[in-house]
Design a protein around this motif. Structure first.
Motif, PDB file in Angstrom:
ATOM      1  N   VAL A 100      35.457  29.756  67.084  1.00 37.82           N
ATOM      2  CA  VAL A 100      35.523  28.412  66.502  1.00 37.82           C
ATOM      3  C   VAL A 100      36.493  28.454  65.325  1.00 37.82           C
ATOM      4  CG1 VAL A 100      34.202  26.569  65.394  1.00 37.82           C
ATOM      5  CG2 VAL A 100      33.137  27.965  67.182  1.00 37.82           C
ATOM      6  N   HIS A 101      37.343  27.436  65.229  1.00 32.65           N
ATOM      7  CA  HIS A 101      38.356  27.410  64.170  1.00 32.65           C
ATOM      8  C   HIS A 101      37.709  27.506  62.790  1.00 32.65           C
ATOM      9  CE1 HIS A 101      42.055  26.571  62.087  1.00 32.65           C
ATOM     10  NE2 HIS A 101      41.460  25.563  61.440  1.00 32.65           N
ATOM     11  N   CYS A 102      38.345  28.249  61.903  1.00 32.24           N
ATOM     12  CA  CYS A 102      37.869  28.413  60.524  1.00 32.24           C
ATOM     13  C   CYS A 102      38.999  28.073  59.565  1.00 32.24           C
ATOM     14  CB  CYS A 102      37.388  29.844  60.288  1.00 32.24           C
ATOM     15  SG  CYS A 102      36.823  30.169  58.601  1.00 32.24           S
ATOM     16  N   GLU A 103      38.778  27.115  58.679  1.00 32.45           N
ATOM     17  CA  GLU A 103      39.783  26.742  57.686  1.00 32.45           C
ATOM     18  C   GLU A 103      39.809  27.778  56.563  1.00 32.45           C
ATOM     19  OE1 GLU A 103      41.968  24.469  57.807  1.00 32.45           O
ATOM     20  OE2 GLU A 103      41.274  23.356  59.561  1.00 32.45           O
ATOM     21  N   MET A 104      41.004  28.092  56.075  1.00 34.11           N
ATOM     22  CA  MET A 104      41.182  29.076  55.021  1.00 34.11           C
ATOM     23  C   MET A 104      41.250  28.389  53.650  1.00 34.11           C
ATOM     24  SD  MET A 104      41.285  32.138  56.303  1.00 34.11           S
ATOM     25  CE  MET A 104      40.284  31.887  57.775  1.00 34.11           C
ATOM     26  N   ALA A 105      40.439  28.863  52.707  1.00 30.09           N
ATOM     27  CA  ALA A 105      40.462  28.317  51.346  1.00 30.09           C
ATOM     28  C   ALA A 105      40.511  29.462  50.346  1.00 30.09           C
ATOM     29  CB  ALA A 105      39.235  27.452  51.112  1.00 30.09           C
ATOM     30  N   LYS A 106      41.305  30.477  50.674  1.00 27.58           N
ATOM     31  CA  LYS A 106      41.393  31.671  49.832  1.00 27.58           C
ATOM     32  C   LYS A 106      41.890  31.305  48.436  1.00 27.58           C
ATOM     33  CE  LYS A 106      43.316  36.350  49.703  1.00 27.58           C
ATOM     34  NZ  LYS A 106      44.156  37.348  50.405  1.00 27.58           N
ATOM     35  N   GLY A 107      41.211  31.840  47.451  1.00 32.89           N
ATOM     36  CA  GLY A 107      41.612  31.611  46.069  1.00 32.89           C
ATOM     37  C   GLY A 107      40.989  30.385  45.433  1.00 32.89           C
ATOM     38  N   TRP A 108      40.265  29.602  46.226  1.00 38.54           N
ATOM     39  CA  TRP A 108      39.664  28.399  45.648  1.00 38.54           C
ATOM     40  C   TRP A 108      38.558  28.788  44.676  1.00 38.54           C
ATOM     41  CZ3 TRP A 108      35.318  25.008  47.854  1.00 38.54           C
ATOM     42  CH2 TRP A 108      35.213  23.829  47.104  1.00 38.54           C
ATOM     43  N   ASN A 109      38.627  28.263  43.467  1.00 33.19           N
ATOM     44  CA  ASN A 109      37.638  28.601  42.443  1.00 33.19           C
ATOM     45  C   ASN A 109      36.575  27.528  42.267  1.00 33.19           C
ATOM     46  OD1 ASN A 109      38.973  26.548  41.133  1.00 33.19           O
ATOM     47  ND2 ASN A 109      39.827  27.831  39.507  1.00 33.19           N
ATOM     48  N   GLY A 110      36.610  26.523  43.140  1.00 33.61           N
ATOM     49  CA  GLY A 110      35.595  25.477  43.068  1.00 33.61           C
ATOM     50  C   GLY A 110      35.955  24.329  42.162  1.00 33.61           C
ATOM     51  N   GLU A 111      37.074  24.439  41.464  1.00 32.74           N
ATOM     52  CA  GLU A 111      37.460  23.382  40.530  1.00 32.74           C
ATOM     53  C   GLU A 111      38.260  22.279  41.207  1.00 32.74           C
ATOM     54  OE1 GLU A 111      36.380  23.060  37.469  1.00 32.74           O
ATOM     55  OE2 GLU A 111      35.181  24.863  37.788  1.00 32.74           O
ATOM     56  N   ASN A 112      39.134  22.639  42.111  1.00 34.93           N
ATOM     57  CA  ASN A 112      39.966  21.651  42.788  1.00 34.93           C
ATOM     58  C   ASN A 112      39.789  21.787  44.292  1.00 34.93           C
ATOM     59  OD1 ASN A 112      41.407  20.678  40.369  1.00 34.93           O
ATOM     60  ND2 ASN A 112      42.225  22.765  40.336  1.00 34.93           N
ATOM     61  N   GLU A 113      39.946  20.690  44.992  1.00 40.43           N
ATOM     62  CA  GLU A 113      39.786  20.730  46.432  1.00 40.43           C
ATOM     63  C   GLU A 113      40.919  21.536  47.062  1.00 40.43           C
ATOM     64  OE1 GLU A 113      39.539  16.816  47.928  1.00 40.43           O
ATOM     65  OE2 GLU A 113      37.642  16.346  46.934  1.00 40.43           O
ATOM     66  N   PRO A 114      40.615  22.441  48.000  1.00 37.55           N
ATOM     67  CA  PRO A 114      41.654  23.234  48.664  1.00 37.55           C
ATOM     68  C   PRO A 114      42.437  22.360  49.639  1.00 37.55           C
ATOM     69  CG  PRO A 114      39.526  23.641  49.662  1.00 37.55           C
ATOM     70  CD  PRO A 114      39.265  22.753  48.486  1.00 37.55           C
ATOM     71  N   PRO A 115      43.633  22.780  50.028  1.00 33.74           N
ATOM     72  CA  PRO A 115      44.451  21.986  50.960  1.00 33.74           C
ATOM     73  C   PRO A 115      43.737  21.690  52.284  1.00 33.74           C
ATOM     74  CG  PRO A 115      45.762  23.713  49.952  1.00 33.74           C
ATOM     75  CD  PRO A 115      44.344  23.977  49.556  1.00 33.74           C
ATOM     76  N   CYS A 116      42.850  22.578  52.693  1.00 36.49           N
ATOM     77  CA  CYS A 116      42.181  22.390  53.977  1.00 36.49           C
ATOM     78  C   CYS A 116      41.027  21.395  53.917  1.00 36.49           C
ATOM     79  CB  CYS A 116      41.667  23.739  54.495  1.00 36.49           C
ATOM     80  SG  CYS A 116      40.303  24.415  53.517  1.00 36.49           S
ATOM     81  N   TRP A 117      40.699  20.900  52.742  1.00 29.19           N
ATOM     82  CA  TRP A 117      39.498  20.086  52.589  1.00 29.19           C
ATOM     83  C   TRP A 117      39.485  18.838  53.481  1.00 29.19           C
ATOM     84  CZ3 TRP A 117      34.903  21.246  51.237  1.00 29.19           C
ATOM     85  CH2 TRP A 117      33.962  20.260  50.947  1.00 29.19           C
ATOM     86  N   PRO A 118      40.603  18.102  53.610  1.00 29.49           N
ATOM     87  CA  PRO A 118      40.585  16.929  54.501  1.00 29.49           C
ATOM     88  C   PRO A 118      40.196  17.288  55.940  1.00 29.49           C
ATOM     89  CG  PRO A 118      42.501  16.840  53.077  1.00 29.49           C
ATOM     90  CD  PRO A 118      41.884  18.194  52.875  1.00 29.49           C
ATOM     91  N   LYS A 119      40.605  18.479  56.411  1.00 31.38           N
ATOM     92  CA  LYS A 119      40.231  18.887  57.759  1.00 31.38           C
ATOM     93  C   LYS A 119      38.726  19.166  57.850  1.00 31.38           C
ATOM     94  CE  LYS A 119      44.740  20.987  58.765  1.00 31.38           C
ATOM     95  NZ  LYS A 119      45.440  22.225  59.182  1.00 31.38           N
ATOM     96  N   ILE A 120      38.194  19.759  56.799  1.00 29.82           N
ATOM     97  CA  ILE A 120      36.753  20.014  56.767  1.00 29.82           C
ATOM     98  C   ILE A 120      35.999  18.687  56.844  1.00 29.82           C
ATOM     99  CG2 ILE A 120      34.838  20.859  55.353  1.00 29.82           C
ATOM    100  CD1 ILE A 120      36.424  23.121  56.478  1.00 29.82           C
ATOM    101  N   VAL A 121      36.418  17.735  56.028  1.00 29.30           N
ATOM    102  CA  VAL A 121      35.762  16.425  55.992  1.00 29.30           C
ATOM    103  C   VAL A 121      35.879  15.728  57.345  1.00 29.30           C
ATOM    104  CG1 VAL A 121      35.816  14.127  54.951  1.00 29.30           C
ATOM    105  CG2 VAL A 121      36.047  16.159  53.508  1.00 29.30           C
ATOM    106  N   ALA A 122      37.045  15.842  57.977  1.00 27.36           N
ATOM    107  CA  ALA A 122      37.233  15.207  59.285  1.00 27.36           C
ATOM    108  C   ALA A 122      36.259  15.786  60.312  1.00 27.36           C
ATOM    109  CB  ALA A 122      38.680  15.396  59.747  1.00 27.36           C
ATOM    110  N   SER A 123      36.065  17.096  60.287  1.00 25.07           N
ATOM    111  CA  SER A 123      35.121  17.727  61.207  1.00 25.07           C
ATOM    112  C   SER A 123      33.694  17.273  60.926  1.00 25.07           C
ATOM    113  CB  SER A 123      35.213  19.248  61.097  1.00 25.07           C
ATOM    114  OG  SER A 123      36.482  19.720  61.507  1.00 25.07           O
ATOM    115  N   LEU A 124      33.353  17.191  59.645  1.00 23.50           N
ATOM    116  CA  LEU A 124      32.010  16.743  59.290  1.00 23.50           C
ATOM    117  C   LEU A 124      31.788  15.296  59.716  1.00 23.50           C
ATOM    118  CD1 LEU A 124      31.614  18.324  55.731  1.00 23.50           C
ATOM    119  CD2 LEU A 124      30.616  19.130  57.867  1.00 23.50           C
ATOM    120  N   ASP A 125      32.811  14.457  59.509  1.00 26.10           N
ATOM    121  CA  ASP A 125      32.694  13.050  59.908  1.00 26.10           C
ATOM    122  C   ASP A 125      32.430  12.921  61.405  1.00 26.10           C
ATOM    123  OD1 ASP A 125      32.922  11.928  57.438  1.00 26.10           O
ATOM    124  OD2 ASP A 125      35.077  11.573  57.551  1.00 26.10           O
ATOM    125  N   GLU A 126      33.111  13.768  62.179  1.00 27.35           N
ATOM    126  CA  GLU A 126      32.952  13.701  63.627  1.00 27.35           C
ATOM    127  C   GLU A 126      31.529  14.060  64.036  1.00 27.35           C
ATOM    128  OE1 GLU A 126      34.838  15.787  67.634  1.00 27.35           O
ATOM    129  OE2 GLU A 126      35.940  15.821  65.738  1.00 27.35           O
TER     130      GLU A 126
END
Length: 651
Positions: A100-126
């Motif tokens: 299953v596809h896994c989005e990469m958020a390496k280096g994210w410290n929890g302060e700012n949304e990672p570039p992959c976040w819109p894809k995560i949200v799209a999957s959750l919405d579905e």
């Protein structure tokens, strides 16, 4: 139904917390294991929320892959076709989740949304579809109902509206007396002071308190005192609707404070439609004596009588109150309970026999005035020798009978059941105590430990893990976690927690280093490491004449049951029948009666049980330990034989 379940490794908690907050702000309802309740098995609750969630977001990392729980949670989500994956450190998911596809958020410290976040949200919405419009932000948890329909009341510390800030102790004392009055005058289950008094001022928001305590109702109010006049305002709130069921104001002289407290207790019980028991007939106290009584109670509740001098600081005040008001049962009861705890703490430095006589007299007078004084029975049980099993059980049973919802009585009975190997009953009592005291770390920890003794290893270790996460500086939780994870072979959890050892100092650090040294020897079976630990443990025979039973269990892990039992039978445990002294360290026979015990599997284990007085207790009462059902020999026959052989020996 929850929209999103968040699965993560403990070391990634900050990132997981940020993910949950962002999702809640976006309108999703989110479940993260911060919401685990005190009174239910963790594994059961997690499985329920995993099953009902519309989507499961797994936060992968190197630690998550090594975790015992994250892959298991991912597996359930994978099989239900609701798995969404994100990697926090670039680690790819393990098989079969790498399909299953896994989005990469390496280096994210929890302060700012990672570039992959819109894809995560799209999957959750579905997966989720329409979001829960009523979902609340994480910092405002929705009230959750208690485990049953039975009311559970939390009495919060009443606010001090007096001009004198020094009267805060008086307000706390009045609040606690109202709490006790409600509990004693009704069938209500009331959350323990230790938990409910953690909420003050702005922290009293109904949803927050209800969520943390599992309460169905809250009693809050204020106290205003001016000279000899006192005004108590109170209101009763239903948590699920946040509706005020009842509210009133009570005015009177300080000498009337008892009547005011009883009035509030009666009104609360009536508002909840709970049948009142016959009210107690107690002497009221003059204002100055009542203030001394509250000061004494405040000193005790602010400390821990088993571990500090709080009882000693309260003792002179209680002597003054009982001398001036010899018919006031609560003062005698408090004198007995705090005095007994002080004697058994190991810190008492005065004349033991003289103090014991005072405590025994106080308990007897409290019960003569009111036979329903549960803490007086607890004090008497505490003064009995640790090996006086039948006597202690009788007194603890009396305490439970008159105070069935007293967390202290429930906890003491649970410890007794643990001691004599009745683990299922011990767990039942521990769960009841924890429900009434959910923010008390020791109460929650005891539940986790008792799950181990009934064989619920996964549940116990998950609870230890979450408790350590919640209270990372709690020494008891840390030591228990490290010890059990090593003894039961939960090495992933053991290794995960090693990084937190450096935060501790003093005796805790020494105990943790010793636990780690044992774990390394047990894990590697390195002859040199094993022999070093064995020499240290067995050396106690020459130093103190006995090896504590918890170390006997450690010896069994290192050298086998036969060797450990040989050492135990050379030890002198006669001190458990002596009435004087502190609670003997490491003396809990339950540690040798658990389902993992190699010592208990040996028929000659009965010799040790006879020496400890356990065989005689089991035979005389017919209340056999859970151990009798799983050992590979006729447990009862061996116990009877060992007991008879012991009695045949010359005195």
């Amino acid at each position: 139904m929850t929209d999103v379940f968040v699965s993560y490794a403990r070391s990634n908690y900050d990132a997981a917390r940020r993910v949950a907050d962002v999702l809640c702000d976006d309108g999703y309802s989110v479940w993260i294991d911060d919401d685990l309740p005190a009174h239910r098995a963790f594994s059961t609750v997690i499985e329920e929320h995993l099953t009902e969630a519309k989507a499961v977001l797994v936060l992968w990392s190197a630690d998550a892959k090594r975790s015992r729980w994250v892959p298991a949670e991912a597996d359930l989500a994978y099989n239900a076709d609701k798995l969404v994956q994100m990697s926090l450190d670039g680690e790819l998911p393990p098989l079969p989740f790498n399909r299953v596809h896994c989005e990469m958020a390496k280096g994210w410290n929890g302060e700012n949304e990672p570039p992959c976040w819109p894809k995560i949200v799209a999957s959750l919405d579905e997966l989720v579809g329409s979001k829960n419009a009523e979902a609340k932000p994480r910092n405002e948890p929705a009230p959750r109902p208690a485990a049953s329909k039975e009311p559970l009341l939390a009495v919060l510390p009443f606010d001090n509206l007096s001009s004198d800030e020094e009267l805060a102790f008086f307000c706390d004392g009045v609040s606690e007396e109202i709490q006790r009055s409600v509990s004693e005058a009704s069938r209500l289950k009331v959350v323990a002071r230790t938990s409910s008094f953690q909420f003050r001022g702005a922290q009293k928001e109904t949803g927050k308190v209800a969520s943390a305590l599992g309460a169905t109702h809250l009693l809050d109010g204020s106290v205003r005192r001016g000279g000899s006049r006192v005004r108590i305002s109170a209101e009763l709130v239903e948590c699920s609707t946040q509706r005020v069921l009842w509210g009133d104001r009570f005015d009177g002289d300080l000498d009337d404070v008892f009547e005011l407290q009883d009035s509030i207790a009666s009104e609360v019980a009536h508002a909840l439609k709970v049948a009142l028991l016959p009210s107690r007939t107690e002497q009221s106290l003059p204002a100055e004596l009542y203030e001394k009584f509250l000061r004494a109670r405040g000193r005790i509740t602010a400390g821990d009588a088993l571990f500090d001098d709080s009882a000693e600081r309260a003792f002179p005040l209680l002597l003054e109150v009982t001398e001036a008001a010899p018919d006031y049962a609560p003062a005698w009861e408090l004198l007995a309970s705090s005095g007994a705890a002080s004697l058994r703490s190991g810190h008492f430095e005065g004349d033991y026999e003289e103090r014991r006589a005072i405590v025994e007299d106080a308990a007897a007078k409290a019960l003569a005035l009111d036979h329903n004084r549960g803490e007086a029975y607890l004090a008497q049980a505490l003064l009995e020798p640790w090996g006086a099993y039948r006597e202690r059980e009788k007194l603890l049973t009396k305490a439970i009978t008159v105070s069935p919802n007293d967390p202290s009585a429930l906890t003491e009975m649970s410890h007794f059941y643990w001691t004599v190997g009745r683990f299922k009953e011990a767990l039942e009592m521990a769960l009841k105590a924890s429900e009434l005291n959910p923010l008390m770390p020791a109460a929650r920890l005891h539940v986790a430990q008792m799950h181990t003794y009934v064989g619920n290893y996964e549940t116990s270790m998950q609870m230890h893990r979450e408790l350590h996460r919640r209270w990372p500086d709690n020494a008891g939780i840390m030591i228990s976690l490290m010890g059990f994870s090593a003894s039961l072979g939960f090495w992933d959890l053991h290794d995960e927690t090693l990084q937190d050892v450096d935060r501790f100092e003093g005796w805790t650090a020494r105990d943790l280093r010793a636990t780690i040294a044992f774990a390394e020897a047990a894990r590697t079976k390195d002859p040199e490491l094993v022999e070093r630990r064995v020499e240290r443990y067995v050396g106690l025979l020459d130093k103190i004449g006995s090896v504590p039973l918890n170390l006997i269990q450690s010896l069994a892990d290192l050298k086998g049951g036969e060797f450990a039992l040989d050492v135990a039978l050379k030890s002198d445990y006669s001190f458990v029948f002596h009435p004087q002294g502190a609670r003997p360290g490491g003396y809990y026979p339950g540690v040798l009666l658990g389902p993992w015990s190699e010592v208990a599997k040996l028929p000659r284990f009965a010799e040790l049980c006879a020496q400890l007085g356990l065989a005689d207790y089991w035979i005389a009462t017919g209340k056999w330990p859970d151990t009798a059902g799983w050992v590979p020999y006729d447990f009862k026959r061996e116990m009877r034989s060992a007991r008879d052989a012991q009695k045949a020996q010359p005195a």
